[in-house]
Design an enzyme around this catalytic site. Structure first.
Site, mmCIF file in Angstrom:
data_model
loop_
_atom_site.group_PDB
_atom_site.id
_atom_site.type_symbol
_atom_site.label_atom_id
_atom_site.label_comp_id
_atom_site.label_asym_id
_atom_site.label_seq_id
_atom_site.Cartn_x
_atom_site.Cartn_y
_atom_site.Cartn_z
ATOM 1 N N GLU A 1 13.611 -20.823 -25.135
ATOM 2 C CA GLU A 1 14.495 -19.845 -25.768
ATOM 3 C C GLU A 1 15.613 -19.474 -24.802
ATOM 4 O O GLU A 1 15.386 -19.368 -23.588
ATOM 5 C CB GLU A 1 13.700 -18.594 -26.170
ATOM 6 C CG GLU A 1 12.627 -18.877 -27.213
ATOM 7 C CD GLU A 1 11.820 -17.641 -27.588
ATOM 8 O OE1 GLU A 1 12.153 -16.541 -27.092
ATOM 9 O OE2 GLU A 1 10.868 -17.764 -28.386
ATOM 10 N N HIS B 1 12.875 -14.788 -32.386
ATOM 11 C CA HIS B 1 11.927 -13.994 -31.604
ATOM 12 C C HIS B 1 12.127 -12.492 -31.850
ATOM 13 O O HIS B 1 12.286 -11.703 -30.908
ATOM 14 C CB HIS B 1 12.064 -14.308 -30.105
ATOM 15 C CG HIS B 1 10.804 -13.992 -29.341
ATOM 16 N ND1 HIS B 1 10.435 -14.661 -28.197
ATOM 17 C CD2 HIS B 1 9.819 -13.068 -29.547
ATOM 18 C CE1 HIS B 1 9.303 -14.160 -27.727
ATOM 19 N NE2 HIS B 1 8.907 -13.198 -28.534
#
Length: 630
Positions: free
Chosen positions: A491, A513
């Site tokens: 990420e 997320h």
């Protein structure tokens, strides 16, 4: 110990008290005036002009008294209000004023009528208070001031201090430029800009030292104080856009807090962390052994999230750094997103929505199913898994779960003996496993092959748990009917471009997320974690620390507290107690908690003791960290 030949000259307004007294008097005298707010604003503007030296103080005083329309009878109420608004660090260090009263003076352009009663409570007698006095008419109205008093004149504080003719070093503590001029004129040796209540740029720029509170002033001068170490010297760094409530809570407690919206790379964090005592992060910042080695002052790491995989917990422990997280604060947020995504996937909401956005009307019941009566398989029956179990059952789903630990079922949930059993019967599989490295690629092709045809997968746990290529293949082959993914193997550290093989796949919900990213959850986390940080820094409590011996300590009661963190090796407690005995300390409480690697002993002692004991405790072999709290 009393230090000879030093004189401490305090201002009154916005220094000894947190307010400007004439502003408070205005609130009293103008209470029923329809133009109250307008007049008070004008008084405050005139006050600031006088403090900053933009107009003469005499002019400032004349204008304010005229606007006040005050009476002698108002002064009693003013004094009562001022007693309640003594600056907090002044109030907490009352003992200093009592012990050093012979060296303390008040020089103020305020008025003795209300200053004397306030400072008397702090053992400062009237003959060491230099201030103006009101003049009254026959009916008791305040009509002016004693014009012969030097403090009613421009830069009158300079002449006042000259006239007192003090021997020794003179330190001035105040908030305004009118306090600094004594230093500028050479009649004072140092000027401390007191900013606890207001920071005036002109005074701050000229100051020899900026003191955010009296604790800092006392620390710099090595004078007795109420706390062992000024909180403004404890630096806190919050990364990754942590909720502003966390900043407010920590700053309000007196700490120096810096907040950044992004994570930092290892090299940047190594450079930044050298002077940091407390680090606050979320999931992207990596606290590595190299970072910890550079963090010589670091006491605690706060993870403003559930997971702590991004932190080397063992290295933190070995260096005496406690780590706290928020294991429960965002549980509800994650569960609500899971419920919403299960419904949307079962109803094929995203494909129908995409079609309409593309101008296509496709009203159909094909691939649209109710959740009622469907079997939900929860993998990982911890805090989130259990709450999902309860809400899903309330909607009529039949809940099954699998966990490697023995977990008590809630409601009618059924425990599966194996993951294979759960996959074979579930219409929806929701993953809620922890960040243990053993869970990498926990869910791959073999697991997808065992799922029911047309089942659905939800992953709101960890990005490395699901093999993304295997998930893509399962969707494209129509083995499963859809998926919701909130976490990814890699990420980005900041918002921006992002690529994933799952992009564009049918009936796949992708979110960045945000499972725990609700306003409510972030506020809860911004309350929970700072409370743990403050409890540890302020009192030594380690309750809920994830890497450290847990101990709940009683409140300190007129004692100094020694915190000794050491390697858990045989004989070290005997050495600690030997040192305490050698210096004949009166111990009021002793507490110990250990794990396999470190020991944490806390000793409360009477305030009077031989200060050499602290150096002796630090020198004990295998000591990791030592602090004193009071």
């Amino acid at each position: 110990m009393k230090i000879a030949q030093k004189n401490y000259v305090f201002d009154f307004d916005s220094t000894l008290t947190s307010v400007e007294a004439l502003d408070v008097l205005a609130e009293i005298t103008l209470a029923n005036n329809p133009k109250k707010d307008e007049i008070i604003k004008e008084i405050q503007e005139i006050t600031n002009l006088g403090i900053d030296g933009e107009i003469s103080f005499t002019e400032s005083l004349e204008q304010r008294i005229k606007l006040l329309n005050a009476h002698k009878s108002n002064l009693d109420e003013l004094i009562q209000k001022l007693r309640q608004q003594v600056s907090s660090s002044i109030e907490s260090n009352k003992e200093f004023f009592e012990d050093f009263s012979d060296d303390i003076y008040v020089i103020s352009c305020g008025f003795k009528e209300f200053i004397d009663p306030i400072v008397k409570d702090y053992n400062i007698p009237s003959d060491r208070v230099y201030a103006n006095t009101f003049t009254f008419d026959d009916e008791g109205h305040i009509i002016g001031f004693d014009a012969d008093n030097v403090l009613s004149q421009h830069n009158g504080k300079i002449q006042c201090l000259k006239d007192i003719n003090l021997d020794g070093e003179i330190q001035v503590i105040g908030d305004g430029y009118s306090d600094y001029v004594m230093r500028e004129a050479g009649v004072a040796d140092k000027f401390f800009a007191f900013t606890e209540n207001v920071a005036r740029d002109k005074a701050v720029k000229k100051a020899d030292h900026v003191t955010p509170n009296l604790d800092e002033f006392l620390f710099v001068n090595d004078l007795p104080r109420n706390i062992s170490y000024p909180k403004n010297r404890i630096k806190i760094l919050l990364l990754e856009n942590i909720h502003s409530d966390a900043f407010d809570r920590l700053a309000d407690d007196g700490f120096s807090v810096e907040i950044l919206s992004h994570s930092l790379s290892e090299d940047d964090l190594i450079e930044k962390i050298k002077d940091i005592h407390v680090l606050g992060i979320r999931s992207k910042t990596q606290v590595t052994p190299k970072v910890i080695a550079a963090a010589k002052k670091l006491l605690v790491v706060g993870a403003f999230c559930i997971g702590t995989k991004q932190i080397d917990l063992e290295t933190c422990k070995e260096n005496g750094i406690a780590v706290f997280n928020a294991p429960y604060s965002n549980t509800r947020s994650v569960v609500e997103l899971a419920i919403g995504e299960i419904i949307m996937l079962m109803r094929s909401v995203f494909p129908r929505s995409t079609e309409l956005h593309n101008g296509q009307w496709n009203k159909t019941a094909k691939g649209s199913r109710e959740v009622r009566g469907k079997k939900l398989g929860i993998v990982g029956y911890g805090n989130i898994g259990k709450q999902l179990s309860v809400l899903a059952e309330a909607m009529g789903m039949l809940v099954h779960y699998y966990d490697i630990e023995d977990r008590l079922a809630l409601g009618n949930a059924q425990k599966c003996k194996s993951l294979d059993e759960l996959l074979a019967l579930s219409d929806v599989v929701s993953l809620h496993v922890d960040d243990n490295s053993a869970n990498r690629d926990f869910f791959g092709k073999a697991q997808f092959d065992q799922m029911k045809d047309g089942a659905i997968l939800v992953n709101l746990s960890r990005g490395f748990v699901v093999n993304i290529e295997a998930l893509k293949e399962a969707i494209e082959s129509k083995k499963i009917a859809g998926a919701a993914v909130d976490v990814y193997p890699k990420e980005p550290r900041a918002n921006g471009d992002f690529e994933t093989p799952l992009k564009g796949l049918n009936n796949v919900i992708l979110t960045p997320h945000v499972g725990g990213s609700t306003e409510e959850a972030q506020r809860d986390i911004a309350d929970f974690v700072p409370n743990k940080i403050m409890a540890y820094v302020n009192s030594g409590n380690t309750v809920d620390a994830v890497n450290f011996p847990n101990i709940r300590l009683p409140r300190q009661n007129n004692a100094h507290r020694f915190l000794h963190i050491h390697k858990n090796v045989p004989g070290i407690m005997a050495k600690v107690n030997k040192v305490l005995a050698k210096y004949e300390l009166n111990i009021t409480g002793q507490y110990l908690s250990t794990d396999s690697k470190v020991g944490y002993v806390i000793v409360d002692v009477d305030k009077e003791y031989n200060k050499k004991v602290t150096a002796a405790l630090k020198k004990i072999e295998n000591t990791i960290k030592f602090r004193i709290l009071y």
